[in-house]
Design an enzyme around this catalytic site. Structure first.
Site, short mmCIF file in Angstrom:
data_model
loop_
_atom_site.label_atom_id
_atom_site.label_comp_id
_atom_site.label_asym_id
_atom_site.label_seq_id
_atom_site.Cartn_x
_atom_site.Cartn_y
_atom_site.Cartn_z
N HIS A 1 0.84 -1.21 0.00
CA HIS A 1 0.00 0.00 0.00
C HIS A 1 0.88 1.26 0.00
O HIS A 1 0.57 2.23 -0.69
CB HIS A 1 -0.89 0.04 1.25
CG HIS A 1 -1.86 -1.08 1.36
ND1 HIS A 1 -1.77 -2.07 2.29
CD2 HIS A 1 -2.97 -1.36 0.63
CE1 HIS A 1 -2.78 -2.91 2.15
NE2 HIS A 1 -3.52 -2.53 1.15
N LYS B 1 -1.19 -7.32 -7.86
CA LYS B 1 -1.38 -8.57 -7.10
C LYS B 1 -2.82 -9.05 -7.27
O LYS B 1 -3.07 -10.23 -7.47
CB LYS B 1 -1.07 -8.32 -5.63
CG LYS B 1 -1.67 -9.36 -4.73
CD LYS B 1 -0.74 -9.81 -3.68
CE LYS B 1 -1.30 -10.97 -2.91
NZ LYS B 1 -2.64 -10.70 -2.36
#
Ligand code: PAF
Length: 275
Positions: free
Chosen positions: A35, A148
């Site tokens: 993140h 991802k």
């Protein structure tokens, strides 16, 4: 950093930035280096950065880990502050969902219901529904998503295109830990022993990529190699798709993705490599 809890408050604050570019990183919290890399990129490419933390109930199926999903609000606030996030949006459920009889977003019938969407039917309806709401609230210039969650990324790109949303979706590289495991908020569930077992996932992807580099493009050969490397795991799927998420039999370099989903203990992990 401003921490904002309601949609109205966020809209009011964003009026100040109507002439600025807004970078947006939607998350479900339990923030990790993956993140942080999205936030950094968003910083580099925009005037201000908005991060949302909302554990979205509509993308969890009955019996999934919604209640157990890691929640670390205080640590996440600190991480966002250190990453120089301008606005952290942390709405509660009643603010995001107004009732049971809402207009909904439905994922495409095929692409939204294969692989992750097959194992978790309805999951992507919930993802697209909340991302659509978040996009309409934040109105970002650029929105950042990790590779991802490859299928999620491709479906969000399709939603933006199909619904004529004026937002640039930016795909960002998958981040791995030093041992090779793809970063995920769910990695905290793994014991040390399970983590060691889970390393067969990135190892299998790496071995397939190496074989491809040596000229092996036949998917059945590559799949067999990967299955062998992951023989100790409970593998849900090994899939080979093009960048449009159509199944392929032969690798086309620069247009293929290899995806894996496997369970290690009770933890479900996904990983992939873009070829
Ligand atoms: O990838 C996630 O964390 C979530 O699916 C998202 C995009 C924030 C929607 O809830």
């Amino acid at each position: 950093m401003e921490i904002v809890k309601t949609v109205d408050e966020l809209r009011e604050i964003l009026k100040r930035y109507k002439n600025n570019s807004i970078g947006f990183v939607p998350t479900m919290g339990a923030l990790h280096d993956g993140h942080i890399s999205l936030i950094k990129r968003s910083h580099d490419e925009n005037d201000i950065v908005v991060v949302s933390i909302f554990v979205n109930p509509t993308q969890f199926l009955a019996g999934e880990d919604l209640d157990k999903y890691p929640r670390r609000d205080e640590v996440d606030k600190k991480i966002c502050e250190l990453a120089k996030v301008d606005i952290l949006f942390m709405p509660n459920i009643d603010d995001m969902y107004t009732g049971n009889d809402e207009v909904k977003v439905v994922a495409p019938a095929v692409r939204g219901y294969v692989l992750e969407g097959f194992i978790r039917p309805g999951h992507f309806d919930g993802v697209l529904r909340v991302v659509c709401k978040l996009f309409n609230i934040v109105k970002p210039t650029n929105a950042y998503f990790g590779k991802k969650d490859a299928q999620q990324l491709v479906l969000i790109q399709q939603m933006v295109k199909d619904l004529f949303m004026d937002i640039n979706v930016v795909p960002c590289e998958l981040i791995r830990d030093n041992d090779g495991l793809a970063l995920s908020s769910r990695n905290v569930y793994l014991t040390q022993e399970q983590r060691t077992q889970a390393l067969a996932i990135p190892k299998s992807l790496k071995s397939a990529a190496k074989k491809i580099g040596m000229g092996e493009l036949d998917v059945s050969v590559l799949k067999a190699l990967m299955s062998e490397t992951m023989s100790g795991l409970n593998v849900e799927y090994i899939a080979f798709v093009d960048r449009e998420f159509n199944e392929i039999n032969k690798i086309e370099v620069k247009n293929s993705i290899i995806l894996v989903a496997a369970r290690v203990g009770n933890t479900r992990l996904i990983d992939n490599i873009w070829i």
